[in-house]
Design a protein around this motif. Structure first.
Motif: not given
Length: 413
Positions: A80, A46-47, A83, A77, A50
C-alpha cells in the motif's frame, strides 16, 4: 519535526490487542526531540490505509507505519505504501539471506509468500530486523519532504529494530536541535479539578516548560516537559517549574515517576530508615499487605499482618474488646486505633496501621458507604484520619489502601 504514528491491524480495532507499540514509539521519538502530533489505527484495508497516508503527508514530517509487514495476505502495508508513493518494491539481499538461512536451519522449505518479508521500498534505507524476519524501510519523499518509517507489528521485533537500527538512523537522517525532557510528579489527597484550579495561573502562562495533568485512580499525576538544547538545560527548567508547583500543591506530593506507586515509596522509605510496619485490615481485606509484599525487598520492612474483616475476627484475632465495639462500633476511630495498637504489639513493628470502613453496598453501624477510617500508631504517638470516597466499591477500597499507605508515609520519623 512533527511526527505521527499509524498502527495497522484489524485486531487493534476489534480490541483483541492493545496498541502498546504507539506508546513505545512515541516515547522513543520524544527522546530524540521529535514531537508526535497524531496517532491513528487502521485495519488491514488498502483503501483506508491509503486515505490515512494521504492525510498524514500533508500534516507530518515523519510518518511511522507500524504493522502489516508479515507474509500473509492481510499484511498489506508495504504494498500500500509503495503504491501510494509510486515506487517499486524490491528485495533486500541481506534480508533475503536471513530468510534463506532461517528456513535452511529449520530444515523447512520456504513458501513463496515468505519472500515478501524481504521486500523494501526502492530507493529507501532498508532497516534490518534483529529479532525477526520482516525488514522495515525508511523512505524520504523529496516531493513532499515527508519521511516514512515502516516497522513490524510484533512488539519484540519492533522494539529491537528501534533500539538497534532506527535510533542511529534517525540521529543521522533527522537530527534535532532540541530535545524533550519530562518529569512526572505524583499527588494524593487532591483531585484533578482542584489541582488544575490551584495551578491555573501557571498553566495559563505556560509555553515552555508545560504542565499536563492526568487523573489516576485516587491520585493525580502531573507531567512537566521542557523543550531544550541539552538534558541539563531541561532539568534546570523543570527544577524551576517544580519549585513553583510545590508552593501551590506541595502538601499533596508523594513521589516521582510515571509508573511509581505509593507502596514503592513507602517500602523504600522504611528500608532507608531500617523500620518495619504491620497492617491490621478490615474493609481492605489484606490488600495493603498484598501490595506491600509485591514490592521486591519488602520482607525487610513488613513484619506481618492480620485481616480482620468481621466483628468476630476483630474480637478473636486482634483482641478488640467487645465492650469497645459495642460502645463505638466497628467503623470508628477508637476501633481503628485499637487494631493498629494491637498489630504493632503483636508483631513488634515500628508502625501499626489499620483500616476500617464501608465499601458497600450498604452502611455499617450507621456509617455511610464510602466511609474510611485509618488508624496509625508510631513511636511518637497515635493518629487517625477519616475520609469519605463516593464511588464504586473497588474504587473505595483502592482509595482506602492508597490513603492508608500515604498516611503512614506522612508520619514516618
Amino acid at each position: 519535526m512533527k511526527a505521527e504514528i499509524i498502527a495497522v491491524g484489524t485486531e487493534i480495532l476489534l480490541g483483541q490487542i492493545t496498541n502498546t507499540n504507539a506508546t513505545y514509539i512515541s516515547q522513543f521519538l520524544a527522546s530524540l526531540g521529535i514531537e508526535v502530533y497524531y496517532h491513528s489505527v487502521v485495519g488491514d484495508n488498502t483503501k483506508r490505509l491509503t486515505e490515512t497516508l494521504d492525510i498524514a503527508q500533508h500534516r507530518s514530517d515523519l510518518v511511522v507505519i507500524c504493522g502489516g509487514l508479515g507474509p500473509t495476505d492481510d499484511d498489506l502495508t508495504k504494498e500500500t505504501v509503495a503504491d501510494f508513493l509510486k515506487v517499486r518494491l524490491v528485495y533486500d539481499d541481506e534480508a533475503m539471506n536471513r530468510l534463506n538461512n532461517f528456513f535452511k536451519d529449520a530444515q523447512r522449505p520456504m513458501t513463496e509468500n515468505n519472500k515478501k518479508q524481504a521486500q523494501t521500498l526502492e530507493m529507501s534505507t532498508t532497516i534490518q530486523n534483529p529479532a525477526g524476519l520482516a525488514c522495515g524501510s525508511y523512505y524520504e519523499d523529496v516531493t513532499t519532504s515527508t519521511a516514512y518509517l515502516l516497522l513490524p507489528g510484533p512488539p519484540s521485533e519492533m522494539k529491537a529494530m528501534v533500539r538497534e537500527e532506527v535510533y542511529p538512523l534517525l540521529k543521522e537522517k533527522a537530527p534535532q536541535t532540541h530535545q524533550l525532557v519530562s518529569r512526572y510528579l505524583r499527588f494524593m489527597g487532591i483531585g484533578e479539578s482542584r489541582i488544575v484550579t490551584e495551578l491555573k495561573e501557571l498553566m495559563d502562562q505556560q509555553t515552555n516548560p508545560t504542565i499536563a495533568p492526568y487523573a489516576k485512580s485516587n491520585e493525580v499525576m502531573l507531567r512537566i516537559t521542557a523543550k531544550c538544547s541539552t538534558v541539563d538545560d531541561g532539568e534546570a527548567m523543570l527544577d524551576t517549574l517544580e519549585a513553583l508547583i510545590m508552593t501551590q500543591v506541595g502538601d499533596f506530593f508523594y513521589g516521582y515517576g510515571e509508573n511509581t506507586t505509593i507502596e514503592e515509596v513507602v517500602v523504600n522509605e522504611l528500608k532507608n530508615r531500617a523500620q518495619t510496619v504491620t497492617f491490621v485490615e478490615g474493609m481492605t481485606g489484606g490488600e495493603c499487605q498484598h501490595r506491600i509484599t509485591n514490592i521486591e525487598g519488602s520482607s525487610a520492612i513488613f513484619s506481618g499482618g492480620i485481616t480482620a474483616y468481621t466483628r468476630q475476627s476483630k474480637e478473636q484475632l486482634v483482641g478488640i474488646s467487645p465492650d469497645l465495639l459495642l460502645k463505638y462500633g466497628e467503623i470508628s476511630a477508637e476501633c481503628a486505633l485499637a487494631m493498629a495498637k494491637a498489630g504493632r504489639q503483636t508483631f513488634g513493628a515500628t508502625y501499626g496501621v489499620s483500616i476500617v470502613g464501608v465499601a458497600g453496598p450498604k452502611e455499617i453501624d450507621g456509617q455511610p458507604v464510602g466511609t474510611i477510617i485509618i488508624g496509625l500508631v508510631t513511636p511518637h504517638g497515635e493518629f487517625v484520619e477519616r475520609l469519605t470516597i463516593k464511588r464504586n466499591r473497588s474504587y473505595i477500597r483502592d482509595g482506602a489502601v492508597k490513603h492508608g499507605l500515604n498516611f503512614l508515609r506522612k508520619h514516618l520519623v
